[in-house]
Design an enzyme around this catalytic site. Structure first.
Site, PDB file in Angstrom:
ATOM      1  NE  ARG A 100      -4.257  -1.390  -0.032  1.00  0.00           N
ATOM      2  CZ  ARG A 100      -4.397  -2.366  -0.954  1.00  0.00           C
ATOM      3  NH1 ARG A 100      -3.465  -2.581  -1.850  1.00  0.00           N
ATOM      4  NH2 ARG A 100      -5.499  -3.093  -0.982  1.00  0.00           N
ATOM      5  CD  GLU A 160      -2.934   3.421  -5.443  1.00  0.00           C
ATOM      6  OE1 GLU A 160      -3.940   2.892  -5.950  1.00  0.00           O
ATOM      7  OE2 GLU A 160      -2.043   2.783  -4.882  1.00  0.00           O
ATOM      8  CG  HIS A 205      -3.074  -0.526  -7.240  1.00  0.00           C
ATOM      9  ND1 HIS A 205      -3.529   0.082  -6.098  1.00  0.00           N
ATOM     10  CD2 HIS A 205      -3.027  -1.850  -6.941  1.00  0.00           C
ATOM     11  CE1 HIS A 205      -3.761  -0.827  -5.164  1.00  0.00           C
ATOM     12  NE2 HIS A 205      -3.464  -2.017  -5.657  1.00  0.00           N
TER      13      HIS A 205
HETATM   14  C1  DGY Z   1      -5.917  -5.794  -3.415  1.00  0.00           C
HETATM   15  O1  DGY Z   1      -6.562  -6.782  -3.746  1.00  0.00           O
HETATM   16  O2  DGY Z   1      -5.917  -5.371  -2.261  1.00  0.00           O
HETATM   17  C2  DGY Z   1      -5.128  -5.118  -4.462  1.00  0.00           C
HETATM   18  O3  DGY Z   1      -4.396  -4.051  -4.027  1.00  0.00           O
HETATM   19  C3  DGY Z   1      -6.019  -4.763  -5.612  1.00  0.00           C
HETATM   20  O4  DGY Z   1      -5.444  -5.449  -6.654  1.00  0.00           O
END
Ligand code: DGY
Length: 321
Positions: free
Chosen positions: A242, A271, A289
């Site tokens: 993250r 983001e 992402h």
């Molecule tokens: C998640 O699943 O948490 C990812 O970051 C999205 O692909």
């Protein structure tokens, strides 16, 4: 009997949307428009289930809306730091996620970023596209070896272990990890992995550091200016976890000052906004992402959401609560 009313916040793969339509009274977001907090509140009031993604924020202010009908947030994604889970619990809203099915695609993207950062892939691509390449030379765009180097993983769950397997068995890399408790014996044996006692120890020893801890308050700015100081000047930092796990300004400073060699990022603090200062740097590789973004993985994630919804509406235990 009326079918349960389901609200899907973003565009999902067609195959999954077709299944949702067969089983539920579903409202889709075919235009894939990002929705507002007000729209989420209305969805909580009007639908039996709401299915958000990583980019949809459900803070207390949204979850505390009056006259809720929704009893489950069936998240399309494994991470759920965008949902205030204690408040959802107080409000008797179940939360489910989609683990396992995105492990390999996310580990593949972490490995992609590691290779891009080590071998200056994005920078080379820009050079060729901009017609600035002057031809081969023995000292042009020299970079770092991946094969045989040391990879340090912060967080050692499913995705980190999948990356470690690719790195160790595919690239002969030495594996270090940091996690509060030791990993299982068979994992350590397979990867010849060594546990570091502290994050600082791992940062000092690794040629490549890859982040795999959950987001949220507990890990916010885990990698800050102080910790970046522990990394070697030849080392690279990879983040597919993250954005807020890294203090972005501290990373920008470290990259500008060549305090570390490079970084590869798939996730960002705000983001989809990426700071101009980061965009201006050549020693950072940036992806939008893409961790779970293969068609097969996104379909599998949709199937997981479906199985959680099906269990919820037939009164069975939730597979991924
Ligand atoms: C998640 O699943 O948490 C990812 O970051 C999205 O692909």
């Amino acid at each position: 009997m009326n079918k349960p009313k389901i609200f899907i916040t973003r565009k999902w793969p067609d195959a999954i949307e077709a299944k949702l339509k067969q089983r539920y009274d579903v409202t889709l977001n075919l235009a894939d428009r990002p929705l507002s907090a007000e729209e989420f509140k209305t969805a909580l009031q009007e639908y039996d289930a709401v299915c958000p993604t990583v980019c949809d924020s459900f803070p207390a202010e949204v979850l505390n809306v009056v006259n809720k009908r929704c009893k489950i947030l069936a998240n399309f994604g494994v991470g759920f730091n965008h949902i205030n889970t204690p408040v959802a619990k107080q409000q008797n809203i179940a939360i489910t996620n989609t683990p396992d099915v995105l492990t390999h695609s996310t580990a593949d993207i972490a490995m992609t970023l590691l290779l891009m950062s080590a071998r200056r892939g994005a920078e080379g691509d820009r050079l060729v596209r901009n017609k600035q390449w002057q031809g081969w030379s023995p000292t042009h765009m020299l970079s770092s070896n991946v094969t045989g180097a040391t990879l340090g993983l912060i967080g050692f769950g499913r995705i980190a272990q999948a990356m470690a397997r690719k790195a160790h068995h595919g690239f002969d890399m030495n594996i270090l990890y940091f996690k509060p408790s030791p990993a299982e014996e068979y994992v350590i044996d397979d990867l010849q992995a060594t546990r570091c006692e502290t994050i600082e120890e791992l940062l000092q020893k690794a040629d490549f550091v890859s982040l795999h801890c959950p987001g949220g308050d507990a890990t916010r700015h885990l990698i800050n200016a102080d910790r970046l100081n522990y990394m070697q000047p030849s080392a690279h930092l990879i983040n597919t976890a993250r954005g807020d796990v890294i203090d972005t300004q501290a990373l920008i400073n470290a990259l500008k000052n060549k305090q570390i060699a490079g970084a590869g990022l798939d996730v960002y603090e705000a983001e989809p906004n990426v700071p101009d200062e980061l965009l201006a740097l050549d020693n950072v590789s940036l992806l939008p992402h893409l961790g779970s973004a293969t068609l097969a993985t996104r379909i599998a994630m949709g199937e997981k959401v479906l199985s959680n919804l099906d269990a919820h509406f037939s009164g069975k235990p939730l597979p991924n609560e």
